[in-house]
Write an enzyme that holds these catalytic residues in place. Structure first.
Site, PDB file in Angstrom:
ATOM      1  CG  HIS A   1     -43.119  35.974  51.963  1.00  0.00           C
ATOM      2  ND1 HIS A   1     -43.053  34.682  53.265  1.00  0.00           N
ATOM      3  CD2 HIS A   1     -43.044  35.337  51.011  1.00  0.00           C
ATOM      4  CE1 HIS A   1     -42.879  33.839  52.097  1.00  0.00           C
ATOM      5  NE2 HIS A   1     -43.370  33.991  51.117  1.00  0.00           N
TER       6      HIS A   1
ATOM      7  CD  GLU B   1     -46.462  35.543  52.018  1.00  0.00           C
ATOM      8  OE1 GLU B   1     -45.805  36.481  50.620  1.00  0.00           O
ATOM      9  OE2 GLU B   1     -46.701  34.320  51.777  1.00  0.00           O
TER      10      GLU B   1
HETATM   11  O1  TA6 Z   1     -45.750  33.456  48.785  1.00  0.00           O
HETATM   12  C1  TA6 Z   1     -45.642  32.430  48.778  1.00  0.00           C
HETATM   13  C2  TA6 Z   1     -44.424  32.696  48.190  1.00  0.00           C
HETATM   14  O2  TA6 Z   1     -44.132  32.582  46.991  1.00  0.00           O
HETATM   15  C3  TA6 Z   1     -44.209  30.562  47.626  1.00  0.00           C
HETATM   16  O3  TA6 Z   1     -44.917  29.980  46.601  1.00  0.00           O
HETATM   17  C4  TA6 Z   1     -42.898  29.857  48.442  1.00  0.00           C
HETATM   18  O4  TA6 Z   1     -41.834  29.416  47.234  1.00  0.00           O
HETATM   19  C5  TA6 Z   1     -42.615  31.081  48.872  1.00  0.00           C
HETATM   20  O5  TA6 Z   1     -43.164  32.187  49.044  1.00  0.00           O
HETATM   21  C6  TA6 Z   1     -41.267  30.601  49.122  1.00  0.00           C
HETATM   22  O6  TA6 Z   1     -40.802  30.880  48.931  1.00  0.00           O
HETATM   23  P1  TA6 Z   1     -39.027  30.647  49.431  1.00  0.00           P
HETATM   24  O7  TA6 Z   1     -37.949  31.190  48.102  1.00  0.00           O
HETATM   25  O8  TA6 Z   1     -38.758  31.705  50.726  1.00  0.00           O
HETATM   26  O9  TA6 Z   1     -38.843  29.427  50.113  1.00  0.00           O
END
Ligand code: TA6
Length: 302
Positions: free
Chosen positions: A172, A275
Site C-alpha cells: 500500500h 498500490e
Molecule cells: O487503499 C485505499 C484504502 O482502502 C482507502 O479506502 C483508505 O481506507 C485507505 O486504504 C487507508 O486505510 P487505513 O486502514 O490505512 O486508514
C-alpha cells in the site's frame, strides 16, 4: 533464535556500511539502511518500509507528520503490507481493515549485500494463535526489501496447510509528490476500475489519472507499470508491479484528511497512494503447500 532487542539484532544482523537496527519513535525497532545508492528505514512492526531516499533525490515515500508510532498500529505512510485481505474483512466488520500483517511484529530472517552495493533485508511472519483467531490458516509470509538504485519490495505468501486459501493483498505505497493537483498517474488508460466513492460502480479510465477530489479506485486487470509524473519535483516515479492484477489509487483529499487522526489536514496535497495489489475480484487462491509472490519495484527518474 530471533533476538527481540536492538542490541541482539545488531549482533546477529548488522552489516557495516549497510544496515543496523535502532529503537525508533514509539520504541518500535527500525532497520536503518544506508549504502552508496540510498537510505531507507523498515519498521519491524508490520514489515513496513517507512522511508526511501535515493542519493541526491527527495524522499520518494510519504510518511505523515502526524503518524502514530505505537504497538499494533500501522504507520500512516511508507508501504504498509495489507494481507490476508484488502480493505474491510469480506464478512466480519469487527476484523481489522487491511488484515493483520501490517500491525504484527515481523522477525528478521537475514541481511546481506547483493548486486555489488545494494542492501537486502528479509523479514518473516508466520501464523500464531493471534492470527488463527482472525484467519484459520497456517501460513508463512516473507518480505524481501532490497535497497539500491531502486527499491524492490517482494512479499512471498506461503500456504503451509493442506487446504487452499484465498487472500487479498496490497503493498500500500504512499508516494510523496510536490502537489497532488499537479501530477498525473500514467499506465491505467483504458482500464476499468471500481470507484469506491460511487458505491463500487465500475467505470473506465480515459487517459492519465488526475486527482482533484477524494479518490479511491481499484483498477482491475492492470498491466503492471504505472508512472507518477511530478513536474513540480521534476521527476517521475515508476512503479512496476509483479504478481498483481489490481492497482489502487487513493487520495483522501480534504474531507478524508480531516477524518484521520494520524494525518495532517493539509497533507493530502503532498501524497498519492499507487498500490500494487490483488483486491476485490482479483484476490488470489493459493493451493495447500503452494505460494504466491507480490512485488513492487520503485524507480525514480529525474
Ligand atoms: O487503499 C485505499 C484504502 O482502502 C482507502 O479506502 C483508505 O481506507 C485507505 O486504504 C487507508 O486505510 P487505513 O486502514 O490505512 O486508514
Amino acid at each position: 533464535m530471533q533476538p527481540s532487542d536492538v542490541a541482539g539484532l545488531n549482533a546477529h544482523f548488522a552489516v557495516p556500511e549497510h544496515i543496523s537496527f535502532m529503537d525508533g519513535p514509539g520504541g518500535l525497532a527500525v532497520a536503518d539502511i544506508k549504502n552508496g545508492y540510498a537510505t531507507a528505514r523498515v519498521v519491524l512492526q508490520g514489515g513496513q518500509v517507512a522511508g526511501y531516499e535515493p542519493k541526491g533525490a527527495e524522499p520518494v515515500l510519504f510518511v505523515s507528520g502526524a503518524a502514530i508510532y505505537a504497538a499494533g498500529k500501522a504507520i500512516r505512510g511508507g508501504i504498509p503490507v495489507c494481507w490476508p485481505w484488502f480493505g474491510p474483512h469480506p464478512t466480519d466488520a469487527t476484523k481489522p481493515q487491511h488484515g493483520f500483517a501490517r500491525s504484527m511484529l515481523w522477525s528478521v530472517d537475514g541481511t546481506r549485500v547483493i548486486h555489488g552495493d545494494a542492501t537486502q533485508l528479509q523479514l518473516v511472519l508466520v501464523d500464531s494463535e493471534a492470527t488463527r483467531a482472525l484467519w484459520p490458516y497456517p501460513f508463512g509470509l516473507r518480505l524481501i526489501v532490497t535497497v539500491g538504485s531502486e527499491l524492490l519490495v517482494v512479499l512471498v505468501m506461503q500456504n503451509r496447510g493442506p487446504d487452499a486459501f484465498t487472500c487479498g493483498s496490497a503493498l500500500h505505497s504512499y508516494f510523496r509528490v510536490s502537489d497532488v493537483a499537479n501530477i498525473t498517474v500514467d499506465g491505467l488508460d483504458g482500464r476499468s476500475y471500481i470507484d469506491k466513492l460511487a458505491g463500487g460502480e465500475h467505470k473506465l479510465q480515459a487517459g492519465p489519472v488526475t486527482i482533484s477530489e477524494e479518490t479511491d479506485r481499484i483498477y482491475l486487470d492492470t498491466a503492471g507499470v504505472c508512472v507518477i509524473e511530478d513536474s513540480g519535483c521534476q521527476r517521475r516515479i515508476r512503479i512496476t508491479a509483479g504478481g498483481s492484477r489490481s492497482t489502487v489509487v487513493w487520495n483522501p483529499w480534504q474531507a478524508g484528511a480531516r477524518r484521520m487522526a494520524d494525518f495532517g489536514d493539509e497533507e493530502y496535497t503532498s501524497m498519492v497512494c499507487v498500490e500494487t495489489a490483488n483486491a476485490s475480484p482479483d484476490v488470489v487462491t493459493v493451493p495447500g503447500g503452494g505460494e504466491h509472490t507480490l512485488s513492487t519495484r520503485i524507480n525514480v527518474e529525474l
